[in-house]
Motif scaffolding. Structure first.
Motif, PDB file in Angstrom:
ATOM      1  N   VAL A 199       0.851  -1.200   0.000  1.00  0.00           N
ATOM      2  CA  VAL A 199       0.000   0.000   0.000  1.00  0.00           C
ATOM      3  C   VAL A 199       0.883   1.246   0.000  1.00  0.00           C
ATOM      4  N   TYR A 200       1.811   1.300   0.956  1.00  0.00           N
ATOM      5  CA  TYR A 200       2.667   2.493   1.059  1.00  0.00           C
ATOM      6  C   TYR A 200       3.588   2.650  -0.147  1.00  0.00           C
ATOM      7  N   ALA A 201       3.992   1.502  -0.714  1.00  0.00           N
ATOM      8  CA  ALA A 201       4.977   1.548  -1.807  1.00  0.00           C
ATOM      9  C   ALA A 201       4.423   2.250  -3.049  1.00  0.00           C
ATOM     10  N   ARG A 202       3.100   2.510  -3.059  1.00  0.00           N
ATOM     11  CA  ARG A 202       2.545   3.262  -4.192  1.00  0.00           C
ATOM     12  C   ARG A 202       3.165   4.654  -4.285  1.00  0.00           C
ATOM     13  N   TRP A 203       3.568   5.191  -3.129  1.00  0.00           N
ATOM     14  CA  TRP A 203       4.155   6.538  -3.211  1.00  0.00           C
ATOM     15  C   TRP A 203       5.399   6.737  -2.340  1.00  0.00           C
ATOM     16  N   VAL A 204       5.719   5.744  -1.498  1.00  0.00           N
ATOM     17  CA  VAL A 204       6.900   5.898  -0.648  1.00  0.00           C
ATOM     18  C   VAL A 204       7.993   4.966  -1.175  1.00  0.00           C
ATOM     19  N   PRO A 205       9.214   5.498  -1.427  1.00  0.00           N
ATOM     20  CA  PRO A 205      10.281   4.625  -1.917  1.00  0.00           C
ATOM     21  C   PRO A 205      10.499   3.445  -0.955  1.00  0.00           C
ATOM     22  N   LYS A 206      10.694   2.256  -1.512  1.00  0.00           N
ATOM     23  CA  LYS A 206      10.767   1.043  -0.680  1.00  0.00           C
ATOM     24  C   LYS A 206      11.839   1.131   0.413  1.00  0.00           C
ATOM     25  N   GLU A 207      12.953   1.817   0.085  1.00  0.00           N
ATOM     26  CA  GLU A 207      14.018   1.857   1.102  1.00  0.00           C
ATOM     27  C   GLU A 207      13.604   2.685   2.324  1.00  0.00           C
ATOM     28  N   ARG A 208      12.517   3.416   2.193  1.00  0.00           N
ATOM     29  CA  ARG A 208      12.030   4.179   3.347  1.00  0.00           C
ATOM     30  C   ARG A 208      10.953   3.425   4.119  1.00  0.00           C
ATOM     31  N   ILE A 209      10.647   2.229   3.706  1.00  0.00           N
ATOM     32  CA  ILE A 209       9.648   1.440   4.432  1.00  0.00           C
ATOM     33  C   ILE A 209      10.398   0.400   5.258  1.00  0.00           C
ATOM     34  N   LEU A 210      10.424   0.619   6.553  1.00  0.00           N
ATOM     35  CA  LEU A 210      11.186  -0.268   7.436  1.00  0.00           C
ATOM     36  C   LEU A 210      10.262  -1.314   8.024  1.00  0.00           C
ATOM     37  N   THR A 211      10.732  -2.540   8.052  1.00  0.00           N
ATOM     38  CA  THR A 211       9.923  -3.573   8.691  1.00  0.00           C
ATOM     39  C   THR A 211      10.698  -4.172   9.860  1.00  0.00           C
ATOM     40  N   THR A 212       9.953  -4.451  10.925  1.00  0.00           N
ATOM     41  CA  THR A 212      10.579  -4.966  12.156  1.00  0.00           C
ATOM     42  C   THR A 212       9.622  -5.956  12.807  1.00  0.00           C
ATOM     43  N   ASN A 213      10.046  -6.487  13.948  1.00  0.00           N
ATOM     44  CA  ASN A 213       9.071  -7.271  14.696  1.00  0.00           C
ATOM     45  C   ASN A 213       8.105  -6.313  15.392  1.00  0.00           C
ATOM     46  N   VAL A 214       7.003  -6.822  15.853  1.00  0.00           N
ATOM     47  CA  VAL A 214       5.932  -5.936  16.321  1.00  0.00           C
ATOM     48  C   VAL A 214       6.339  -5.136  17.568  1.00  0.00           C
ATOM     49  N   TRP A 215       7.161  -5.732  18.414  1.00  0.00           N
ATOM     50  CA  TRP A 215       7.516  -5.059  19.674  1.00  0.00           C
ATOM     51  C   TRP A 215       8.463  -3.884  19.404  1.00  0.00           C
ATOM     52  N   SER A 216       9.404  -4.092  18.494  1.00  0.00           N
ATOM     53  CA  SER A 216      10.331  -2.992  18.159  1.00  0.00           C
ATOM     54  C   SER A 216       9.542  -1.821  17.592  1.00  0.00           C
ATOM     55  N   SER A 217       8.560  -2.127  16.766  1.00  0.00           N
ATOM     56  CA  SER A 217       7.788  -1.067  16.147  1.00  0.00           C
ATOM     57  C   SER A 217       7.001  -0.295  17.211  1.00  0.00           C
ATOM     58  N   GLU A 218       6.336  -1.013  18.092  1.00  0.00           N
ATOM     59  CA  GLU A 218       5.579  -0.327  19.153  1.00  0.00           C
ATOM     60  C   GLU A 218       6.502   0.566  19.980  1.00  0.00           C
ATOM     61  N   LEU A 219       7.647   0.016  20.357  1.00  0.00           N
ATOM     62  CA  LEU A 219       8.539   0.785  21.231  1.00  0.00           C
ATOM     63  C   LEU A 219       9.215   1.939  20.480  1.00  0.00           C
ATOM     64  N   SER A 220       9.423   1.788  19.178  1.00  0.00           N
ATOM     65  CA  SER A 220      10.103   2.853  18.422  1.00  0.00           C
ATOM     66  C   SER A 220       9.312   4.148  18.424  1.00  0.00           C
ATOM     67  N   LYS A 221       8.000   4.046  18.402  1.00  0.00           N
ATOM     68  CA  LYS A 221       7.200   5.279  18.387  1.00  0.00           C
ATOM     69  C   LYS A 221       7.356   6.029  19.703  1.00  0.00           C
ATOM     70  N   LEU A 222       7.289   5.312  20.818  1.00  0.00           N
ATOM     71  CA  LEU A 222       7.489   5.970  22.107  1.00  0.00           C
ATOM     72  C   LEU A 222       8.889   6.572  22.170  1.00  0.00           C
ATOM     73  N   THR A 223       9.848   5.824  21.642  1.00  0.00           N
ATOM     74  CA  THR A 223      11.241   6.284  21.690  1.00  0.00           C
ATOM     75  C   THR A 223      11.429   7.539  20.843  1.00  0.00           C
ATOM     76  N   ALA A 224      10.836   7.557  19.658  1.00  0.00           N
ATOM     77  CA  ALA A 224      10.999   8.721  18.780  1.00  0.00           C
ATOM     78  C   ALA A 224      10.467   9.970  19.478  1.00  0.00           C
ATOM     79  N   ASN A 225       9.289   9.864  20.067  1.00  0.00           N
ATOM     80  CA  ASN A 225       8.735  11.033  20.744  1.00  0.00           C
ATOM     81  C   ASN A 225       9.552  11.415  21.965  1.00  0.00           C
ATOM     82  N   ALA A 226      10.065  10.423  22.672  1.00  0.00           N
ATOM     83  CA  ALA A 226      10.880  10.727  23.847  1.00  0.00           C
ATOM     84  C   ALA A 226      12.163  11.469  23.431  1.00  0.00           C
ATOM     85  N   PHE A 227      12.784  11.029  22.343  1.00  0.00           N
ATOM     86  CA  PHE A 227      14.016  11.695  21.878  1.00  0.00           C
ATOM     87  C   PHE A 227      13.733  13.128  21.437  1.00  0.00           C
TER      88      PHE A 227
END
Ligand code: NAI
Length: 467
Positions: A199-227
């Motif tokens: 879905v995202y690849a329709r307009w976002v370059p693939k190298e900008r679409i990061l995939t991870t396990n579900v826990w890393s993804s959940e925690l990354s959002k909190l971390t980004a805002n904390a930083f």
């Protein structure tokens, strides 16, 4: 699985813009945004696209293009769940205001209600996407609820946190730095991840679409805002030191920001950060850390909030100090109420707390904001519970003409960095104020020299007063 129908539960600041952009970029995917708030859905459907409930530059154009074609707003949540292959959950996850974890933990009752509704209604294959910002490991709660569906639903849970910033949401969504998708690392999980990647690849370059396990993804959002918040609190802490040492925080920011390891963004000193996310997400991080017994980790991040509260209070105290230690009965004009420019969102805005402090000192506050309604301003103040609603109405007024709002004031406090404030006829404002006339620039946006030439006493964040 090729996605042809999407539903998003929650038509707020995230659900609305995010889905509008997906619909714009993927005209063959039917996107339905649902909400239990009827007034909000009615506003999203307003014939006049300027009246949609979220103010974001560029958003009316995107909605106008896609609405009615493949973008729909509705209150029929069940139907949208039933029809969609992919269900985004984008409901609010505020800080708990009661019980265990009060004031820190995220309140997940709306998330749980969504999960139960999906469990009740959904059949067949579904991909459920966490778009809301959630505590790490929430996906396991969702899984627990969804597996008791009884309808034989086959589901995968993905985490796809949203990194847009309000005020620039459309640009951020059209050209994101990255899209993050976390999912189960099983074969089925990877298939689901891939469906969303496509879905995202329709307009976002693939190298900008990061995939991870579900826990890393959940925690990354909190971390980004904390930083991000930590950078603001770091520079704000130094702004106070600058005011005592004749160092200039703007110069310090520039000097350190040119170091490519530090970078120039998010180094602007101010009256303090606001918004619905930073504080709530850090408090959540603090709560989670403490619940694992990690007190040092919790204390470390908590300090970011302590510093932010201090900065807001310090600003209010500075106003009072410079008005001869009393603001009782004095009119103070606020320019700006939104937590930042180019949004009508006021959640956790510094202006609310500065107003509260000044009202406690019996000041008369008058407010002008180009996009925030009077009703919202009173509701923000009433929510604090410091005074009755009648008292708030008696002490604070809201105007739609900035010149009138500033008339007869002892001081002006700039609380939001709206561009239009810089272009006002400041001589005219000065002439209609009491003297000495003060400007407290909580965003360091004003031309200090020009204001001083007119006769204002100007107080900025992070530079010593030299009036
Ligand atoms: P919001 O409060 O503007 O919107 C949430 C909407 O969900 C409300 O309209 C509410 O009526 C609706 N809702 C709640 N329960 C529902 C249910 N059971 N069924 C249908 N609708 C329901 O919140 P906002 O700002 O859009 O945030 C949503 C999530 O996204 C939060 O978790 C937030 O942390 C996260 N987030 C917010 C960002 C922002 O800039 N506002 C940025 C990135 C993430």
């Amino acid at each position: 699985m090729k996605i042809q129908s999407i539903c998003c539960i929650g038509a707020g600041y995230v659900g609305g813009p995010t889905m509008a952009v997906i619909a714009k970029k993927c005209p063959d995917i039917k996107v339905t945004v649902v909400d239990i708030n009827e007034a909000r859905i009615a506003a999203w459907n307003d014939e006049d696209v300027e009246k949609i409930p979220v103010y974001e530059p560029g958003l009316p154009e995107v909605v106008a293009e896609a609405r009615g074609r493949n973008l729909f707003f509705s209150t029929d949540v069940d139907k949208a769940i039933d029809e969609a292959q992919m269900i985004f959950i984008s409901v609010n996850t505020p800080t708990k205001t009661y019980g265990e974890g009060k004031g820190q933990a995220a309140d997940l009752k709306w998330i749980e209600l969504c999960a139960r509704q999906i469990a009740r209604v959904a059949k067949g294959e579904k991909i459920v996407v966490e778009k809301s910002t959630l505590p790490v490991r929430t996906a396991s709660t969702l899984k627990d609820i969804l597996k008791h569906t009884g309808n034989g639903m086959n589901f995968q849970i993905l985490s796809n946190p949203e990194f847009l910033a309000e005020g620039t949401a459309v640009d951020d969504l059209m050209a994101p730095d990255r899209v993050l998708i976390g999912g189960d690392q099983s074969e089925e999980g990877l298939k689901a991840i891939n469906a969303l990647v496509e879905v995202y690849a329709r307009w976002v370059p693939k190298e900008r679409i990061l995939t991870t396990n579900v826990w890393s993804s959940e925690l990354s959002k909190l971390t980004a805002n904390a930083f991000l918040a930590q950078r603001v609190s770091s520079i704000n802490s130094l702004s106070e030191l600058c005011e005592h040492t004749e160092a200039d925080v703007n110069e310090v920011s520039r000097a350190i920001g040119t170091d490519s390891r530090i970078g120039p963004k998010f180094l602007k000193a101010s009256v303090g950060f606001g918004g619905s996310c930073f504080q709530k997400d850090i408090l959540n991080l603090v709560y989670i850390s403490r619940s694992y017994g990690l007190d040092e980790v919790a204390d470390y991040w908590e300090q970011v909030i302590i510093m932010n509260d201090h900065q807001k209070k310090r600003f209010a105290k500075k106003v009072i100090r410079n008005l001869y230690n009393t603001v009782s009965g004095k009119k103070i004009a606020f320019l700006g109420w939104a937590f930042k420019k180019d949004t009508n969102d006021t959640r956790e805005s510094a202006a609310i707390y500065v107003a509260d402090h000044l009202l406690n000192e019996q000041s008369k506050v008058s407010v002008y904001d180009p996009k925030v309604t009077e009703q919202q301003i009173y509701s923000d103040l009433d929510y604090l519970g410091s005074r009755s609603s009648e008292e708030n109405k008696a002490s604070l007024s809201v105007g739609s003409d900035p010149y009138k709002v500033c008339e007869g004031a002892h001081a002006i406090a700039v609380l939001t960095e709206w561009d239009e404030f810089k272009t006002y006829d400041w001589k005219r404002i000065y002439d209609n104020m009491l003297k000495p006339a003060h400007v407290f620039d909580g965003r360091n946006i004003m031309d200090k020299k020009a204001l001083k030439e007119i006769g204002f006493q100007v107080h900025s964040i992070g530079t010593a007063d030299d009036n």
